[in-house]
Design an enzyme around this catalytic site. Structure first.
Site, PDB file in Angstrom:
ATOM      1  N   LYS A   1      61.119   3.964  55.609  1.00  0.00           N
ATOM      2  CA  LYS A   1      61.724   4.979  54.756  1.00  0.00           C
ATOM      3  C   LYS A   1      61.610   4.506  53.305  1.00  0.00           C
ATOM      4  CE  LYS A   1      65.990   7.816  54.579  1.00  0.00           C
ATOM      5  NZ  LYS A   1      67.328   8.001  55.187  1.00  0.00           N
TER       6      LYS A   1
ATOM      7  N   SER B   1      68.105  12.645  56.662  1.00  0.00           N
ATOM      8  CA  SER B   1      67.174  12.454  55.580  1.00  0.00           C
ATOM      9  C   SER B   1      65.969  11.589  55.924  1.00  0.00           C
ATOM     10  CB  SER B   1      67.911  11.795  54.408  1.00  0.00           C
ATOM     11  OG  SER B   1      68.352  10.493  54.780  1.00  0.00           O
TER      12      SER B   1
ATOM     13  N   SER C   1      71.525  10.458  59.374  1.00  0.00           N
ATOM     14  CA  SER C   1      70.160  10.594  58.846  1.00  0.00           C
ATOM     15  C   SER C   1      69.068   9.930  59.675  1.00  0.00           C
ATOM     16  CB  SER C   1      70.097  10.052  57.417  1.00  0.00           C
ATOM     17  OG  SER C   1      70.620  11.008  56.523  1.00  0.00           O
TER      18      SER C   1
END
Ligand SMILES: [Mg+2]
Ligand SMILES: [Zn+2]
Lengths: 486, 482, 100
Positions: free
Chosen positions: B83, B158, B182
């Site tokens: 990420k 996310s 997330s």
């Protein structure tokens, strides 16, 4: 006369009816090897931006880890200030400022490590300490162009070497009533910082920084509106700034205006304080618990260890000297400040006359290495002086020699040819000088005080010449008086 | 277990064992994944940055070590998508924000170092909602990521980029961060396993903070066994993170076959009612039956305070975020928009650099902390947090694990919720409570919704109970409808 | 719960957070923040007077490090990321008395 007229009349007398109220907030940098939350060196004067890492630069993703030594220094200082050491937490104080890499300061807020203590001034006055908490320092901006002043345009250059250096903020109660007291408080605090070894407390290098909250009132009334003065880089600035600010506030009130709560900046060059911002512009700091750090909860054992590390403090040391020498603590302040109290106490214990020892320590020992003197040798010297074996001037010379190279006072005096003149021999010398100067002696005996004063100098000088300086001036004067009366 | 392995993609465990034994080369494994990226990345947009050259060099080094008789580690040759809020030294780390575009951290996150030490190969920095604020990966300054199972749908968020990368076969493992769901919510929407460990299990050092007391890094994988292996690599104490748990990471992978016989599992009543799509609720009930069939004692649990989780979360997380994101001021790194004074420069840089959702949360958090509102908002939310922890503790007196949906619905169309923040926030009602309580939870793919898209079911456990949590996850994986 | 958030509140908060909002944004954000805060009003019904706040989900205390120097970063690497540099320092426009 109307009531308001009468009050007005009372004020016209000047500052007598005004009382100054001062509370100091002192930030001091702790003498750790590394910063509060990272392993970067805590070091003054390094090349800009060399002592920085992701943590103290506030880089995204970095996290703080608390320095144990900083915590222990804070606890030690807290105990030296008679505070209670409490379980503590850190909070974030949020405001934008380019010197502050994260745009929040990690500081202790509602749970400070030290609470409710006090500090005793040499005068004996006790000043309350509200709290002494840990926080991180900011970086340092240099203002370039616009005359280098904070208010004027140009631009700034930021160095983050200082960012994250551990600070203890010592918040004093508004118990001070004069600029002299404020200076004494700052000096005493500095002495405690040095004695405990937690800070080098150099105002000129910024490792001890004093902000003053100043207000004025009529005695017995509520506190007046206060202003906070920043940028006080020396005890002298502190005193001048407080006096200036008090005068400014009194003038405002006497002119029928009001003091506005403000933060003000002391300008050493023009000798004035200047507005930085008013309370209306005050920040909303949005404090909340720092989620990246956990509470510090000192165990009983840890507290005991810290307690054991607190040295004897200046106030207690002044007491000890005062008691041994039969003087007031204020009279003992200078020797304690110079770190000579151990020597003085040992010399007194070795039999020296306390007042003579104190006099030497105050006047003749403001030199490096004085604290290493052998107290028995000092006692011996003082006794020789008391017995008239050495004059005051000779004793001072011998003492200087002892500090520089050690040795016994008798040997040094002998080597210098400082021979004791016995009381009998000195009487003979004095009588001879009187006989050889009959006119002067007649004027000495019959003249007024002024004449006698002049002639005392003449006769002492003659005796000194005759004895190659080995006579004690006071003894000669005493003999002259004895002969005049007898 | 073999049946649960996706036919189109290799698992991390399979890759690592093949590379360690010399059966496959790390380079060949990587090239397969790079080929998948070439084929579909244009359509999916999982990555902000593909690191093909760096990955090839790393893979070749792994192969050299294997040839030299060394063991490169438990993730030898495993391609990983990071990420893009995990710091990588000398490699741009953007958080999908214009304000950090081009910023190259001078250090690696702890998890990045641990992955490298275990032989993993980073293939790229994956897209996310800006600063991890979102549930659809549409709040990225660099454009949305699409769901590989249906490219008209969002991947969730996310960590949508890392999740899509795994689901599309671009990487065997994704690392995400989970502040309110997330990792788990996109895992559910893309049909992969996603886990949020106990708060403090995985070091946050080098994870760009969103909400510090909630953020936790975790894996996104094809299988539960992969999750166990990755967690053993990235977890464990780190002195650089004060909130890191000092206890050692327990063995996970080796206990996965131990089953659930005798474990008590409670279906969370409060997370099965209003707002949960019927097809999703149906899969959760089927999952409970699978666990019961495997010997678990299944019942209904009640955790009343979880209904306040969303409210507490949307005060606490923005409050912490408002402070964490203050440092983006144009002074030291990242975007600067010039202006005559520093305060104006700060304002101009932040206004140009942050997207709407980030601004919304900064303002919400600033408001919740501001003078006069702290007690009513932030202070109260912290107390609600205590209530949630208490209610969980009470439930865990009767149950070892809890079962709930992960996301209230399957993947929704791009653009469907962007204009209504509150509707978007409601995606997180089932995942938020574990973040507030600091407890581990895992989402396991379990069949499909009426639309044919993946459904995830969520297992929750008390703090530090990752081992029983993953044992039960393995049972669900085995028993999931095909 | 306090009164409904107003446009002025949002403008003030944007100011505190160093964000500039257009009139349209101000309008839009006011409505959106009000909706989220309205939803949060459900905690109003809870009696939490005697409940302690939780700021850390995992209770730890006294996590400390030794006072030992570790390497700092290379200055060139640090300054390479800066928007403006002069004399090895970060250059910024004047602050005009904003010192705290
Ligand atoms: Mg302070
Ligand atoms: Zn540092």
């Amino acid at each position: 006369m109307t009531e308001s007229g009468s009050r007005r009349g009372a004020d016209e007398g000047g500052t007598k009816q005004w009382e100054l109220v001062v509370g100091l907030e002192v930030h001091c940098e702790l003498a750790t090897a590394t910063k509060l939350f990272c392993g970067c060196p805590n070091q003054f004067g390094a090349e800009p931006n060399t002592n920085v890492c992701p943590v103290c630069l506030g880089l995204p993703g970095s996290l703080p880890v608390l320095n144990r030594q900083a915590v222990e220094f804070a606890m030690r200082l807290g105990r030296a200030l008679h505070c209670t050491v409490e379980p503590s937490t850190f909070a974030r104080k949020n405001y934008f400022y380019p010197d502050m890499p994260k745009d929040y300061q990690v500081s202790q807020y509602d749970q400070p490590i030290n609470a409710e203590g006090h500090l005793d001034l040499p005068s004996g006055q006790r000043i309350g300490i509200e709290r002494a908490h840990l926080e991180e320092d900011t970086g340092k901006s240099t203002h370039v162009g616009g005359g280098g002043r904070i208010h004027e345009a140009g631009h700034s250059l930021v160095d983050y070497n200082r960012a994250g250096v551990p600070l203890v903020e010592i918040v004093g109660r508004p118990d001070l009533r004069s600029s002299e007291d404020a200076k004494a408080y700052a000096a005493e605090l500095r002495a405690i910082l040095l004695a405990t070894g937690v800070s080098d407390a150099k105002m000129e290098e910024g490792s001890m920084r004093v902000d003053a909250n100043v207000s004025v009132r009529h005695p017995g009334e509520e506190f007046g509106t206060r202003c906070e003065i920043k940028n006080l880089n020396s005890l002298r600035s502190l005193g001048r700034a407080i006096d200036y600010e008090a005068r400014r506030q009194i003038d405002l009130i006497e002119a029928g205006e009001r003091v506005i709560q403000q933060t003000r900046h002391w300008d050493e060059a023009d000798g004035r304080t200047h507005t930085l911002r008013s309370k209306e512009e005050a920040y909303d700091y949005r404090y909340f618990p720092e989620p990246d750090l956990v509470p510090v909860v000192p165990s009983a054992e840890w507290l005991a260890e810290v307690e054991a590390s607190v040295p004897t403090l200046p106030a207690e040391r002044r007491e000890a000297v005062a008691e041994a020498a039969g003087v007031t603590p204020a009279d003992a302040a200078l020797v304690v400040e110079r770190g000579l109290d151990g020597l003085v106490l040992a010399a007194i214990a070795a039999g020296a006359d306390p007042l003579r020892v104190l006099t030497h320590a105050d006047h003749n020992l403001a030199v490096e290495g004085a604290d290493a003197l052998d107290p028995r040798a000092l006692a011996e010297l003082v006794t020789m002086e008391a017995d008239g074996a050495l004059t005051a001037t000779q004793a001072k010379t011998v003492l200087a020699e002892m500090v520089a190279g050690g040795g016994s006072p008798a040997e040094i005096a002998g080597a210098k040819g400082f021979e004791a003149v016995s009381a009998d021999a000195l009487g003979d010398v004095v009588d001879g000088i009187i006989a050889a100067n009959a006119d002067e002696w007649d004027r000495y005996v019959n003249g007024d005080d002024k004449t006698r004063g002049k002639l005392t100098g003449f006769f002492v000088g003659q005796v000194m010449r005759a004895t190659q300086g080995n006579a004690d001036g006071k003894a000669v004067t005493a003999l002259l008086e004895q002969r005049r009366g007898g | 277990m073999a049946d649960a392995t996706p036919a189109t993609t290799d698992t991390a465990v399979a890759i690592a064992e093949a590379v360690r034994s010399g059966e496959r080369s790390a380079r060949e494994v990587l090239d397969t994944h790079l080929a998948a990226i070439d084929a579909r990345e244009g359509e999916i947009h999982a990555f902000n940055l593909v690191l093909a050259d760096e990955a090839r060099a790393a893979a070749d080094e792994i192969d050299r070590r294997v040839a030299a008789g060394e063991d490169p580690g438990p993730l030898a040759g495993v391609p990983v998508a990071l990420k893009d809020n995990l710091c990588t030294r000398g490699v741009a780390t953007t958080c999908s924000s214009k304000i950090l575009e081009g910023w190259e951290p001078p250090y690696d996150a702890t998890v990045v170092r641990r992955l490298a030490d275990a032989g993993a190969v980073v293939v790229g920095k994956a897209n996310l909602d800006e600063f991890a604020m979102g549930s659809s990966t549409e709040n990225s300054a660099f454009g949305p990521t699409r769901n590989p199972r249906d490219t008209t749908k969002v991947p969730g968020g996310s960590s949508g980029g890392s999740t899509a990368a795994v689901a599309a076969g671009f990487a065997a493992v994704g690392l995400g961060s989970d502040t309110g769901g997330s990792i788990r919510q996109p895992a559910a929407l893309c049909g992969v396993v996603g886990m949020k460990p106990t708060y403090g299990r995985v070091s946050r050092y080098g994870l760009v903070a969103f909400a510090s007391s909630l953020d936790q890094i975790g894996p996104l994988t094809h299988t539960v066994a992969d999750t166990a292996r990755v967690l053993e690599v990235i977890g464990g104490h780190d002195p650089a993170d004060t909130t890191s748990i000092p206890e050692a990471m327990p063995a996970l992978e080796s206990v996965l076959g131990d089953g659930v016989a005798g474990l008590r599992v409670g279906v969370v009543r409060e997370l099965m009612g209003e707002g949960i799509a019927p097809d999703v609720a149906a899969r959760v009930r089927e999952a409970a039956e699978v666990l019961a069939a495997a010997g678990a004692e299944v019942g209904e649990a009640s955790v009343p305070a979880v209904t306040y989780g969303l409210s507490a979360y949307y005060l606490i997380a923005p409050a912490e975020a408002s402070s964490n994101l203050s440092r983006y001021d144009g002074v030291r790194y990242g975007l600067r928009v010039d202006a005559p004074t520093t305060p104006e420069m700060n304002l101009a840089s932040r206004t140009a650099g942050f997207g709407a959702e980030v601004k919304r949360r900064i303002m919400l958090g600033t408001y919740a902390l501001s003078a006069g509102y702290y007690d009513a908002y932030y202070g109260k939310a912290q107390k609600v947090r205590t209530l949630i922890i208490r209610d969980f503790a009470a439930a865990y007196e009767s149950f070892d694990l809890l079962l709930a949906p992960t996301s209230p619905t399957t993947a929704f169309p791009l653009g469907a919720k962007v204009s209504d923040p509150l509707t978007m926030y409601l995606n997180d009602i089932c995942t938020i409570p574990s973040n507030l309580a600091g407890q581990p939870a895992v989402s396991v793919p379990f069949g499909a919704g009426d639309d044919g898209l993946p459904v995830g079911v969520q297992l929750l456990a008390p703090a530090l109970a990752e081992a029983p949590l993953l044992r039960a996850a393995a049972v669900l994986e085995e028993g999931a409808p095909s | 719960m306090p009164q409904k958030i107003t446009r002025d509140d949002v403008a003030h908060v944007a100011d505190l957070a160093r964000l500039a909002l257009s009139d349209d944004e101000l309008e839009q954000f006011t409505g959106q923040l009000a909706a989220v805060l309205d939803h949060a009003a459900d905690v109003e019904a809870l009696d939490v007077a005697d409940v302690p706040p939780t700021s850390h989900p995992v209770p730890l205390e006294n996590v400390l490090r030794d006072d030992v120097v570790t390497p700092s970063l290379d200055r060139a690497e640090v300054l390479a990321q800066a928007p403006a540099v002069e004399d090895d320092r970060f250059r910024v426009p004047p602050s005009l008395g904003q010192e705290p």
